[in-house]
Design an enzyme around this catalytic site. Structure first.
Site, short mmCIF file in Angstrom:
data_model
loop_
_atom_site.label_atom_id
_atom_site.label_comp_id
_atom_site.label_asym_id
_atom_site.label_seq_id
_atom_site.Cartn_x
_atom_site.Cartn_y
_atom_site.Cartn_z
N LEU A 34 0.86 -1.18 0.00
CA LEU A 34 0.00 0.00 0.00
C LEU A 34 0.90 1.23 0.00
O LEU A 34 1.63 1.48 0.96
CB LEU A 34 -0.90 -0.01 1.23
CG LEU A 34 -1.79 -1.25 1.43
CD1 LEU A 34 -2.62 -1.11 2.69
CD2 LEU A 34 -2.67 -1.48 0.22
N GLY B 290 -0.06 4.60 -1.12
CA GLY B 290 -0.80 5.80 -1.50
C GLY B 290 -0.62 6.99 -0.58
O GLY B 290 -1.10 8.08 -0.87
N GLY B 291 0.13 6.80 0.53
CA GLY B 291 0.25 7.86 1.52
C GLY B 291 1.29 8.90 1.17
O GLY B 291 2.35 8.60 0.62
N LYS C 274 5.29 9.04 0.87
CA LYS C 274 5.99 8.83 2.13
C LYS C 274 7.09 7.78 1.99
O LYS C 274 8.13 7.85 2.66
CB LYS C 274 4.98 8.39 3.18
CG LYS C 274 5.52 8.14 4.57
CD LYS C 274 4.37 7.71 5.46
CE LYS C 274 4.80 7.38 6.85
NZ LYS C 274 3.66 6.91 7.66
N GLN D 178 -5.21 3.09 -6.71
CA GLN D 178 -6.42 3.07 -5.91
C GLN D 178 -7.37 4.12 -6.47
O GLN D 178 -6.97 5.04 -7.18
CB GLN D 178 -6.11 3.33 -4.44
CG GLN D 178 -5.59 4.71 -4.12
CD GLN D 178 -5.26 4.88 -2.64
OE1 GLN D 178 -4.15 5.21 -2.29
NE2 GLN D 178 -6.23 4.67 -1.79
N GLY E 124 -9.74 5.06 1.54
CA GLY E 124 -9.19 4.17 2.55
C GLY E 124 -8.60 2.94 1.89
O GLY E 124 -8.89 2.62 0.73
N ASN F 113 1.76 -2.37 4.46
CA ASN F 113 2.03 -0.95 4.26
C ASN F 113 3.48 -0.74 3.84
O ASN F 113 4.39 -1.39 4.36
CB ASN F 113 1.78 -0.17 5.55
CG ASN F 113 0.33 -0.19 5.97
OD1 ASN F 113 -0.54 -0.47 5.17
ND2 ASN F 113 0.08 0.11 7.22
N LYS G 233 4.88 6.14 11.56
CA LYS G 233 3.75 7.07 11.45
C LYS G 233 4.14 8.49 11.87
O LYS G 233 3.47 9.45 11.51
CB LYS G 233 2.59 6.59 12.33
CG LYS G 233 2.10 5.18 12.01
CD LYS G 233 1.69 5.04 10.56
CE LYS G 233 1.19 3.64 10.24
NZ LYS G 233 0.95 3.45 8.79
#
Length: 458
Positions: free
Chosen positions: A76, A78-79, A90, A155, A183, A212, A361
């Site tokens: 994942l 997409g952040g 990120k 996404q 999400g 992630n 995070k």
């Protein structure tokens, strides 16, 4: 079609070229939101769970190899890391010796392919904001793409909705802020509407491991792959024991009405149930977001449900410009990937070591990852060499954003291998070769400096 707000939102998505499966999925959740659904899970409706540990699982080398040979890996990605002041993917953040998250991930995958002589494709689920930069960063790894498969899929995106009337927000100043991702629960929709679900099955892959991109502990472990294949489960999540740092986060439980496993997020917890949420003796396990699912099982359920998996709704309230609290309030319709555990009959949980859960995070987490708490060997897998992972609490006024954080650690992270905690209040800059031993707290009213080679101890 429903209300005028829904009609406008669906038209906006179609005008933007969003796939119809994603549009219909959005409409499904919009109608729930419109009818007052909050996605809340009361404590009285659930009970705690106990789960088996991977350390007790019996998996032969042959079973492990067979399973990893037919596994694909999805990250994942997409952040944007906006909470740390970033405006790009990120995963491009440097974590160790000039290597970004994506560098380490690519090298982990390439090493595993060589070690086990398997295809093990890597696919990134990017957002429309992370795609270009991420693919450019991976161009140096010419052997990474697997023939017949893309290196990424995107996404979906959906309109942010005004809180007062649930119509799509308009923000001409920056039209990109009118949109949000749905999400990471969108992964199932995206796999379906891009055709990637069918493509993976056609090419002989049986399962997918998803994690992630900011969790470098999440390697596609062959023993876990073997356990999952041997279990016959359609879906499984790796869980870890909750610690005080996880107290305010989500947890696993079992729903009393049908006995199914569920994942309750903080946003789905009533205020009067927050004490139970934070009770580590009652709710012992939280999610790593390391997820395994059977591709054919996913296709079957999606076919039965007309492409809509039906994950629990998460109503996320924000401002249209996250950096400006004075901008209009909006609702984002979201779902969590792990919530699919309640959709599949026979889903399972497996307890894994904390070394498989090293998320970044905040800059507190980044300091630990950049320090000597972990070694990274030739296999590019994190190896915790410290007895404990220290608790880090850096003053948010000076360290919250990566740019400010980097300014205060110009020579790199201090040694934290012998530290149990580091609390920094005030504006401190650290010289080269600083060592932290035990529980250390720094307090300063003005800008202070920790001299090179200083040993800080309790």
């Amino acid at each position: 079609m429903g209300s005028p707000g829904l009609a406008k939102a669906m038209a906006k998505m179609r005008d933007a070229g969003v796939d119809d499966v994603a549009v219909q999925t959005f409409a499904h959740y919009y109608r729930q939101l419109e009818h007052g659904e909050t996605g809340m899970i009361p404590e009285e409706t659930i009970e705690p769970v106990d789960i088996p540990s991977i350390s007790d699982a019996v998996v032969t080398d042959e079973e492990a190899h067979a399973a990893i040979s037919t596994t694909a890996v999805i990250k994942l990605n997409g952040g944007l890391g906006t909470s740390m002041g970033m405006d790009r993917a990120k995963s491009l953040l440097c974590v160790r010796k000039g290597l970004s998250f994506l560098d380490v991930i690519a090298r982990q995958i390439l090493h595993m392919r060589e070690k086990y002589d398997v295809r093990l494709p890597l696919l990134l689920m990017n957002s429309f904001r992370t795609s270009e930069d991420s693919l450019a960063a991976l161009e140096r790894y010419q052997d990474l793409p697997v023939e017949g498969l893309p290196l990424e899929f995107l996404q979906n995106r959906e309109p942010r909705l005004l809180v007062d009337n649930l119509t799509p927000v308009e923000w001409p100043k920056d039209p990109e802020l009118e949109w949000c991702p749905p999400g990471h629960g969108d992964i199932y929709t995206a796999l379906l509407d891009t055709g990637l679900l069918d493509l993976l099955i056609e090419q002989g892959y049986e399962r997918v491991f998803v994690s992630n991109s900011d969790n470098l502990g999440a390697v596609p472990d062959e023993k876990v792959a073997g356990w999952f294949a041997k279990s016959g489960a359609p879906f499984a999540i790796e869980a870890v024991r909750r610690t005080p740092s996880d107290r305010k986060g989500g947890h696993f439980a079992r729903r009393k009405s049908d006995g199914r496993l569920i994942l309750r997020e903080t946003a789905q917890t009533l205020d009067e149930d927050k004490v139970a949420l934070q009770d580590l003796n009652r709710h012992k396990y939280c999610s790593t977001n390391n997820i395994w699912f059977d591709l054919k099982a996913l296709k079957k359920v999606l076919s039965e449900r007309d492409g809509i998996l039906g994950l629990p709704l998460i109503r996320n309230e924000k401002t249209v410009d996250p950096a400006d609290p004075k901008t209009p309030k909006v609702v984002q319709i979201e779902t969590a990937m792990g919530a699919a555990i309640e959709v599949f009959q026979g889903s399972q949980l497996i307890e894994v070591g904390r070394d498989r859960f090293v998320p970044v995070k905040t800059t507190n987490d980044l300091l630990v990852l950049r320090s000597d708490v972990y070694d990274i060997g030739d296999n590019f897998v994190l190896d915790q060499v410290a007895d404990v992972v220290p608790f880090i609490d850096l003053d948010g006024d000076y360290y919250k954003y990566v740019a400010n954080f980097d300014e205060r650690f110009p020579e790199g992270a201090p040694s934290l291998r012998k530290a149990s905690s580091l609390t920094v209040n005030g504006d401190w800059t650290f010289g080269k070769g600083v060592q932290v031993i035990g529980a250390v707290s720094l307090d300063g009213a003005d800008a202070e400096r920790v001299a090179p080679a200083t040993v800080l101890s309790d």
